[in-house]
Design a protein around this motif. Structure first.
Motif, short mmCIF file in Angstrom:
data_model
loop_
_atom_site.label_atom_id
_atom_site.label_comp_id
_atom_site.label_asym_id
_atom_site.label_seq_id
_atom_site.Cartn_x
_atom_site.Cartn_y
_atom_site.Cartn_z
N ASN A 185 0.81 -1.23 0.00
CA ASN A 185 0.00 0.00 0.00
C ASN A 185 0.84 1.27 0.00
OD1 ASN A 185 -2.56 -1.30 0.05
ND2 ASN A 185 -2.19 -1.81 2.18
N TRP A 186 2.13 1.15 -0.26
CA TRP A 186 3.01 2.32 -0.27
C TRP A 186 2.78 3.17 -1.50
CZ3 TRP A 186 8.59 0.18 0.91
CH2 TRP A 186 8.63 -0.28 2.24
N GLY A 187 2.91 4.45 -1.33
CA GLY A 187 2.95 5.37 -2.45
C GLY A 187 4.40 5.54 -2.89
N VAL A 188 4.62 6.32 -3.92
CA VAL A 188 5.97 6.56 -4.42
C VAL A 188 6.86 7.15 -3.32
CG1 VAL A 188 7.34 7.84 -6.11
CG2 VAL A 188 5.16 6.82 -6.80
N ALA A 189 6.33 8.10 -2.57
CA ALA A 189 7.12 8.74 -1.50
C ALA A 189 7.54 7.73 -0.43
CB ALA A 189 6.32 9.88 -0.86
N ASP A 190 6.69 6.75 -0.13
CA ASP A 190 7.04 5.72 0.85
C ASP A 190 8.21 4.87 0.35
OD1 ASP A 190 4.95 6.31 2.74
OD2 ASP A 190 3.55 5.38 1.33
N VAL A 191 8.16 4.52 -0.93
CA VAL A 191 9.24 3.73 -1.53
C VAL A 191 10.55 4.52 -1.48
CG1 VAL A 191 10.09 2.65 -3.66
CG2 VAL A 191 7.69 2.37 -3.00
N VAL A 192 10.48 5.78 -1.86
CA VAL A 192 11.67 6.64 -1.84
C VAL A 192 12.21 6.75 -0.41
CG1 VAL A 192 12.47 9.02 -2.18
CG2 VAL A 192 10.99 7.93 -3.90
N ASN A 193 11.35 6.97 0.56
CA ASN A 193 11.77 7.08 1.95
C ASN A 193 12.38 5.79 2.47
OD1 ASN A 193 11.06 9.77 2.19
ND2 ASN A 193 9.00 9.29 2.91
N TYR A 194 11.83 4.66 2.05
CA TYR A 194 12.37 3.36 2.46
C TYR A 194 13.83 3.23 2.00
CZ TYR A 194 13.35 -1.60 2.59
OH TYR A 194 13.94 -2.81 2.84
N PHE A 195 14.08 3.54 0.73
CA PHE A 195 15.44 3.39 0.21
C PHE A 195 16.39 4.44 0.78
CE2 PHE A 195 13.24 0.64 -2.80
CZ PHE A 195 14.02 -0.50 -2.62
N LYS A 196 15.88 5.61 1.08
CA LYS A 196 16.72 6.61 1.76
C LYS A 196 17.09 6.10 3.14
CE LYS A 196 15.25 10.84 -0.55
NZ LYS A 196 14.55 12.13 -0.39
N ALA A 197 16.14 5.51 3.85
CA ALA A 197 16.37 5.01 5.20
C ALA A 197 17.33 3.83 5.23
CB ALA A 197 15.04 4.62 5.85
N THR A 198 17.43 3.10 4.12
CA THR A 198 18.32 1.94 4.08
C THR A 198 19.71 2.29 3.55
OG1 THR A 198 17.45 1.26 1.92
CG2 THR A 198 16.46 0.26 3.89
N GLY A 199 19.97 3.58 3.34
CA GLY A 199 21.30 4.00 2.95
C GLY A 199 21.50 4.23 1.46
N PHE A 200 20.42 4.22 0.71
CA PHE A 200 20.51 4.42 -0.73
C PHE A 200 19.88 5.75 -1.13
CE2 PHE A 200 20.78 -0.20 -0.28
CZ PHE A 200 21.90 -0.47 -1.04
N GLU A 201 20.34 6.83 -0.48
CA GLU A 201 19.77 8.16 -0.72
C GLU A 201 19.85 8.55 -2.19
OE1 GLU A 201 22.19 7.65 1.55
OE2 GLU A 201 21.18 7.93 3.48
N GLU A 202 21.02 8.36 -2.79
CA GLU A 202 21.23 8.76 -4.18
C GLU A 202 20.36 7.93 -5.14
OE1 GLU A 202 24.93 8.61 -7.32
OE2 GLU A 202 25.40 9.05 -5.22
N GLN A 203 20.26 6.64 -4.89
CA GLN A 203 19.50 5.77 -5.77
C GLN A 203 17.99 5.90 -5.57
OE1 GLN A 203 22.11 4.77 -3.83
NE2 GLN A 203 23.63 4.55 -5.45
N ALA A 204 17.57 6.40 -4.42
CA ALA A 204 16.15 6.55 -4.14
C ALA A 204 15.46 7.45 -5.16
CB ALA A 204 15.94 7.09 -2.73
N THR A 205 16.20 8.42 -5.69
CA THR A 205 15.60 9.32 -6.68
C THR A 205 15.19 8.59 -7.95
OG1 THR A 205 17.76 9.94 -7.56
CG2 THR A 205 16.84 11.35 -5.83
N ALA A 206 15.87 7.47 -8.26
CA ALA A 206 15.50 6.68 -9.44
C ALA A 206 14.10 6.10 -9.28
CB ALA A 206 16.51 5.56 -9.68
N PHE A 207 13.75 5.71 -8.07
CA PHE A 207 12.41 5.19 -7.81
C PHE A 207 11.37 6.31 -7.95
CE2 PHE A 207 15.17 2.07 -5.95
CZ PHE A 207 14.55 0.87 -6.24
N GLN A 208 11.75 7.51 -7.54
CA GLN A 208 10.89 8.69 -7.69
C GLN A 208 10.71 8.99 -9.18
OE1 GLN A 208 9.57 10.97 -5.14
NE2 GLN A 208 8.39 11.62 -6.90
#
Length: 108
Positions: free
Chosen positions: A36-59
């Motif tokens: 049930n995650w939105g795009v922002a939830d997915v981005v936040n998940y990857f930022k929280a796991t240490g993939f800040e730079e790559q999280a933007t690709a999901f966005q």
């Protein structure tokens, strides 16, 4: 939007070779269910796991939780236009376990 990212900091262990092991944020002893995650939830998940730079690709690709659960290894490696090393880690240590957890919880 869920806010458990701040409550559950990812554990990172630096290895001798300079790489970092990232572990997924865990909710009640289990991985979260992103269905049930939105795009922002997915981005936040990857930022929280240490993939800040790559999280933007999901966005940029508008990957929400349902899309995340449908992603294949090839989607992550080639469809997100991110470097191979981080892409492999994202798929093996995050996408695949989230998919497995989701399937297990829905099979009951």
């Amino acid at each position: 939007m869920r806010n458990y990212y701040n409550d559950t900091k990812p554990s990172m262990e630096e290895k001798a070779n300079g790489s970092v092991d990232t572990k997924s944020p865990v909710e009640n002893g289990q991985l979260p269910d992103p269905s049930n995650w939105g795009v922002a939830d997915v981005v936040n998940y990857f930022k929280a796991t240490g993939f800040e730079e790559q999280a933007t690709a999901f966005q940029d690709q508008e990957i929400d939780g349902k899309s995340l659960l449908l992603m294949t290894r090839n989607d992550v490696l080639t469809g997100l236009s991110i470097k191979l090393g981080p892409a492999l880690k994202i798929y093996e240590y995050h996408v695949k376990p989230l998919q497995t957890q989701h399937l297990k919880s829905n099979a009951s």
